[in-house]
Design an enzyme around this catalytic site. Sequence first.
Site, PDB file in Angstrom:
ATOM      1  N   HIS A  53       7.018  50.455  -2.243  1.00 36.62           N
ATOM      2  CA  HIS A  53       6.107  50.528  -3.316  1.00 36.62           C
ATOM      3  C   HIS A  53       6.660  50.943  -4.534  1.00 36.62           C
ATOM      4  O   HIS A  53       7.887  51.457  -4.578  1.00 36.62           O
ATOM      5  CB  HIS A  53       4.721  51.117  -2.797  1.00 36.62           C
ATOM      6  N   HIS A  55       5.875  53.337  -7.072  1.00 37.05           N
ATOM      7  CA  HIS A  55       5.824  54.530  -7.437  1.00 37.05           C
ATOM      8  C   HIS A  55       7.310  55.149  -7.866  1.00 37.05           C
ATOM      9  O   HIS A  55       8.120  55.114  -7.132  1.00 37.05           O
ATOM     10  CB  HIS A  55       5.299  55.665  -6.763  1.00 37.05           C
ATOM     11  N   ASP A  57       8.853  58.122  -8.016  1.00 35.94           N
ATOM     12  CA  ASP A  57       9.748  58.855  -6.821  1.00 35.94           C
ATOM     13  C   ASP A  57      10.334  58.155  -5.762  1.00 35.94           C
ATOM     14  O   ASP A  57      11.065  58.257  -4.935  1.00 35.94           O
ATOM     15  CB  ASP A  57       8.823  59.939  -6.333  1.00 35.94           C
ATOM     16  N   HIS A  58       9.782  56.494  -5.854  1.00 34.45           N
ATOM     17  CA  HIS A  58      10.562  55.698  -4.743  1.00 34.45           C
ATOM     18  C   HIS A  58      11.568  54.690  -5.314  1.00 34.45           C
ATOM     19  O   HIS A  58      12.287  54.019  -4.662  1.00 34.45           O
ATOM     20  CB  HIS A  58       9.396  55.111  -3.952  1.00 34.45           C
ATOM     21  N   HIS A 113      -2.499  52.759  -0.316  1.00 31.45           N
ATOM     22  CA  HIS A 113      -1.678  53.746  -1.330  1.00 31.45           C
ATOM     23  C   HIS A 113      -1.592  53.183  -2.624  1.00 31.45           C
ATOM     24  O   HIS A 113      -2.028  53.518  -3.747  1.00 31.45           O
ATOM     25  CB  HIS A 113      -0.730  54.436  -0.645  1.00 31.45           C
ATOM     26  N   ASP A 132       4.595  55.775   1.834  1.00 35.89           N
ATOM     27  CA  ASP A 132       3.356  56.911   1.445  1.00 35.89           C
ATOM     28  C   ASP A 132       2.223  56.302   2.214  1.00 35.89           C
ATOM     29  O   ASP A 132       1.031  56.598   1.700  1.00 35.89           O
ATOM     30  CB  ASP A 132       3.133  57.070  -0.088  1.00 35.89           C
ATOM     31  N   HIS A 170       7.781  61.648   2.595  1.00 36.67           N
ATOM     32  CA  HIS A 170       7.624  62.965   1.964  1.00 36.67           C
ATOM     33  C   HIS A 170       7.498  64.060   3.307  1.00 36.67           C
ATOM     34  O   HIS A 170       6.870  63.631   4.513  1.00 36.67           O
ATOM     35  CB  HIS A 170       6.187  63.006   1.271  1.00 36.67           C
TER      36      HIS A 170
END
Length: 263
Positions: A53, A55, A57-58, A113, A132, A170
């Site tokens: 996805h 975001h 941090d990905h 999410h 996530d 995570h």
Amino acid sequence: MITVTALPAFSDNYLWLLEHDGRAAVVDPGDAAVVQAALAARQLELAAILITHHHPDHIGGLVALAAATGARVYGPRAEQARIPGLDVLLDDGDAVQLDALGVQLQVLAVPGHTLGHIAYFEARQRLLFCGDTLFIGGCGRLFEGTPEQMHESLSRLAALPGDTAVYCAHEYTASNYDFATAVEPDNARLSEAFAQVQARRAQGVATVPGPLAQEREFNPFLRSADPAIARAVAAHEGREINDPVAVFAALRRWKDGHRPRIR
Ligand code: ZN
Ligand code: FE
């Protein structure tokens, strides 16, 4: 056979490195430097980048990593406008054939999410890369989707074989179990599992991956049809709630406002 290694990044992310015979793929490279260090140390050639996805941090390391290695970048078609550098656009039901690693991954759309979130499932070794969406003991926050969507997505993941290894993105397990034991303070097996999680974390040991069967037993977000969870949620809300989607929605709201006692 492929081997999977956790590359810790930021404060609590795991970037997953898949390797076979000198070739590698990485899931959700939020940080390019972390991946490049691992590739150099293990003398691996990066063949593919898999994105769950949009975001940061990905995907933060995606462009740099693709430019440095020439790896092919796979990700959700529904989020193509928000993910720069996708080479292959994926939809629910697609298969990703990674010949370099001798592996095939099935794509599952798991909105909630984010709206375009996808998961990757490797059926032979039973590996699930779920970003996530599903965490050990918990689930992702509903930033874009509805409780109905997330409940359906989690139900699809929960229906995979029990010996599937859940590779989430995570290390949230301890705070998730903290919440789960707040929901079910009298569940002795859950309390015992929480104690084991805390012992592992105290030694700096990762709690990911974990078997899906364990999620079906302990993760409250996969158990909204379980009368024990429905009773706890109803007591917390002070009203009758029985429908599994409504139980799930109330449980997610409860956790959003829950202050962890640990962490
Ligand atoms: Zn995310
Ligand atoms: Fe994340």
